[in-house]
Design a protein around this motif. Structure first.
Motif, short mmCIF file in Angstrom:
data_model
loop_
_atom_site.label_atom_id
_atom_site.label_comp_id
_atom_site.label_asym_id
_atom_site.label_seq_id
_atom_site.Cartn_x
_atom_site.Cartn_y
_atom_site.Cartn_z
N ALA A 368 0.83 -1.22 0.00
CA ALA A 368 0.00 0.00 0.00
C ALA A 368 0.86 1.26 0.00
N ASP A 369 0.53 2.22 0.90
CA ASP A 369 1.22 3.52 0.87
C ASP A 369 2.58 3.49 1.56
N GLN A 370 2.98 2.33 2.08
CA GLN A 370 4.19 2.28 2.92
C GLN A 370 5.46 2.60 2.14
N PHE A 371 5.49 2.29 0.83
CA PHE A 371 6.68 2.61 0.02
C PHE A 371 6.80 4.12 -0.17
N CYS A 372 5.66 4.80 -0.35
CA CYS A 372 5.66 6.26 -0.47
C CYS A 372 6.16 6.89 0.83
N ASN A 373 5.73 6.34 1.96
CA ASN A 373 6.14 6.88 3.26
C ASN A 373 7.64 6.67 3.48
N GLN A 374 8.14 5.51 3.03
CA GLN A 374 9.59 5.25 3.11
C GLN A 374 10.35 6.29 2.29
N SER A 375 9.82 6.63 1.12
CA SER A 375 10.48 7.62 0.26
C SER A 375 10.53 8.98 0.95
N TYR A 376 9.44 9.34 1.62
CA TYR A 376 9.43 10.58 2.41
C TYR A 376 10.51 10.54 3.50
N ILE A 377 10.50 9.44 4.29
CA ILE A 377 11.41 9.32 5.44
C ILE A 377 12.87 9.39 5.00
N CYS A 378 13.20 8.64 3.94
CA CYS A 378 14.61 8.53 3.54
C CYS A 378 15.05 9.65 2.59
N ASN A 379 14.17 10.06 1.66
CA ASN A 379 14.60 10.97 0.59
C ASN A 379 14.21 12.43 0.81
N VAL A 380 13.16 12.67 1.61
CA VAL A 380 12.67 14.04 1.77
C VAL A 380 13.00 14.59 3.16
N TRP A 381 12.59 13.87 4.19
CA TRP A 381 12.82 14.37 5.56
C TRP A 381 14.19 13.98 6.10
N GLY A 382 14.77 12.90 5.55
CA GLY A 382 16.10 12.47 5.98
C GLY A 382 16.14 11.98 7.42
N THR A 383 15.09 11.22 7.81
CA THR A 383 15.03 10.76 9.22
C THR A 383 15.14 9.24 9.33
N GLY A 384 15.65 8.58 8.27
CA GLY A 384 15.75 7.13 8.37
C GLY A 384 16.58 6.52 7.27
N VAL A 385 16.76 5.19 7.36
CA VAL A 385 17.49 4.42 6.34
C VAL A 385 16.58 3.31 5.82
N LYS A 386 16.92 2.84 4.61
CA LYS A 386 16.09 1.85 3.93
C LYS A 386 16.77 0.48 3.97
N LEU A 387 16.01 -0.54 4.29
CA LEU A 387 16.53 -1.91 4.22
C LEU A 387 16.40 -2.43 2.79
N CYS A 388 17.41 -3.14 2.30
CA CYS A 388 17.37 -3.66 0.93
C CYS A 388 17.27 -5.18 0.96
N ARG A 389 16.58 -5.73 -0.02
CA ARG A 389 16.41 -7.19 -0.12
C ARG A 389 17.52 -7.80 -0.97
N ASP A 390 17.81 -9.08 -0.73
CA ASP A 390 18.79 -9.76 -1.59
C ASP A 390 18.09 -10.29 -2.84
N LYS A 391 18.82 -11.07 -3.65
CA LYS A 391 18.26 -11.55 -4.93
C LYS A 391 17.06 -12.47 -4.72
N GLN A 392 16.98 -13.08 -3.55
CA GLN A 392 15.82 -13.96 -3.25
C GLN A 392 14.65 -13.17 -2.65
N GLY A 393 14.82 -11.85 -2.55
CA GLY A 393 13.75 -11.02 -1.99
C GLY A 393 13.72 -11.01 -0.47
N VAL A 394 14.81 -11.44 0.17
CA VAL A 394 14.87 -11.51 1.63
C VAL A 394 15.72 -10.37 2.18
N VAL A 395 15.25 -9.76 3.26
CA VAL A 395 16.08 -8.82 4.02
C VAL A 395 16.92 -9.68 4.97
N THR A 396 18.23 -9.75 4.73
CA THR A 396 19.07 -10.68 5.49
C THR A 396 19.41 -10.15 6.88
N LYS A 397 19.84 -11.06 7.73
CA LYS A 397 20.24 -10.67 9.10
C LYS A 397 21.42 -9.69 9.07
#
Length: 453
Positions: A368-397
């Motif tokens: 839903a809207d959570q990707f847009c909110n992440q974009s705000y947090i990381c790219n506009v307000w600068g108050t957070g970092v983004k977790l990235c997934r690996d090739k299998q689509g998993v956010v690793t430990k």
């Protein structure tokens, strides 16, 4: 003033927890200004809400909890949002119309996801304010959906035809447009997009769009929303939760009291995200690997395929370092001095709460809207970092451990989070932009409930 003389407003949330919570808080504010509120839940949610709010005084006097069937049978899954979106108007309209007449309703505040009610209400002579449970930017994106289809970015079934960054505020990938990412099947995606296109045509019937945001936070996006009235952050006083469907585990606050200031990783994914067994275990291992104290909300049905035995073994493994709870009083957790950061799905309520309390984010959007909110947090307000997934689509430990460590070293992000906390708090106190807008709403509804002459 007698009860009969108080203006009565009907409040109609979409039947999901993230929608009920901010509308309950707005209702509470209106009650403080002398209004009577008829708060309409589906029968299923009505029962869950009353059970969770069993503590005395959680629902203030002046808010009347009423219920309507959602159209699903007893054996069907009432938490499967996609299943009942289609049938809600037919299931609720007749009963809603009866209530409007019998309770002499003149004003309704309807969730934007219940925009179908605009036609019914205005035909009955009721004035309607729509309430946006997501950001002004996402509301603007909603209004822009026909143009994206016209431009060939999407088709009318919500399929992505051109994979590109959509230049809205903030920019998002075409596949991350809320009504596209919310569709778990092609059929649901089509239902979502068609529903938006149909109800968009009704939006001019609304007197205003109440937004759970504040002017300083989204000035560009608010300029694109017709008759926008930003009243946010709409968050409950920390002592009185409202709108939650699950009982809160208050013992976690005692645990937080024993932790060092600014040390705890708080992890919560809202009321509807689900992780599979692989991802769930990877998150658990990432938290253990961080070497920091953490508090993790694992609500019922949060994961598939992980048994209680595994979770018990994990709790034993991290005993003394980590705490796992079923549901948390999020306001009180985020305002606690021991909390260092918020690993979040970036739902809009959580985003506003994190901003209000000045807590930096580790972003893990789900749909839903959570990707847009992440974009705000990381790219506009600068108050957070983004977790990235690996090739299998998993956010690793390793990714979890690395991003948490990076965030907690970053003094600039912490500084920006503190500045936004100041702006958010300033907007809702007397004289602030959202407080002034609330008074404007109160005066408008009061005047039009009792026209002069």
């Amino acid at each position: 003033m007698s009860t009969a003389a108080q203006p009565r407003v009907m409040v109609l949330p979409f039947p999901a927890q993230g929608h009920v919570i901010p509308l309950m808080e707005l209702s509470r504010k209106l009650v403080e200004h002398g209004f009577e509120i008829d708060f309409i839940n589906t029968e299923f949610n009505h029962g869950r809400l009353l059970e969770a709010l069993a503590e005395k005084g959680a629902i203030p006097g002046g808010i009347h909890m009423l219920s309507i069937p959602d159209g699903l049978g007893p054996a069907e899954d009432h938490t499967d949002i996609g299943a009942f979106v289609k049938g809600l108007p037919a299931a609720m309209s007749g009963r809603l119309e009866e209530m409007i007449t019998s309770r002499k309703i003149k004003w309704m505040i309807a969730d934007v996801s219940m925009s179908w009610a605009l036609q019914l209400a205005t035909t009955a002579g009721v004035r309607v304010a729509l309430f946006s449970t997501y950001s002004a930017a996402v509301f603007g994106l909603r209004m822009n959906l026909p143009k994206l289809i016209e431009d060939g970015v999407l088709d009318e079934s919500g399929n992505v035809m051109r994979h590109e960054r959509v230049q809205v505020m903030p920019p998002v990938d075409a596949a991350e447009i809320p009504w596209v990412s919310l569709g778990s099947t092609p059929e649901r995606r089509k239902t979502n997009v068609q529903n938006v296109l149909r109800t968009n045509r009704l939006i001019p019937l609304a007197e205003m769009i109440i937004c759970n945001t504040f002017m300083e936070m989204e000035p560009d996006a608010l300029a694109l929303v017709p008759n926008a009235l930003p009243l946010g952050p709409l968050v409950a006083p920390t002592s009185k939760p409202a709108g939650h469907f699950l009982p809160e585990d208050l013992t976690c606050l005692t645990w937080l009291d024993t932790q060092a200031p600014g040390s705890v990783i708080y992890v919560a994914f809202g009321s509807s995200g689900v992780l599979d067994a692989t991802q769930f275990q990877e998150l658990a291992d990432g938290l253990a690997l961080s070497g920091r104290p953490f508090m993790w909300v694992v609500r019922p049905k949060f994961t598939t395929g992980v048994g209680q035995d595994w979770l018990d073994a994990f709790k034993h493994r991290v005993d003394g370092k980590g705490l796992v709870v079923g549901w948390a009083p999020q306001q009180r957790v985020l305002s606690h001095p021991s909390v260092a950061c918020f690993v979040s799905h970036c739902g809009w309520n959580s985003t506003m709460e994190g901003m209000l309390h000045g807590v930096p984010f580790v972003c893990w959007p789900y749909f839903a809207d959570q990707f847009c909110n992440q974009s705000y947090i990381c790219n506009v307000w600068g108050t957070g970092v983004k977790l990235c997934r690996d090739k299998q689509g998993v956010v690793t430990k390793e990714e979890i451990e690395s991003k948490v460590a990076r965030l907690l070293r970053d003094e600039e992000i912490k500084g920006r989070a503190a500045k936004w906390k100041h702006k958010a708090c300033a907007s809702i106190i007397e004289g602030g932009s959202s407080h002034q807008n609330l008074l404007e709403l109160v005066n408008l509804v009061r005047e039009q409930s009792y026209p002069s002459g």
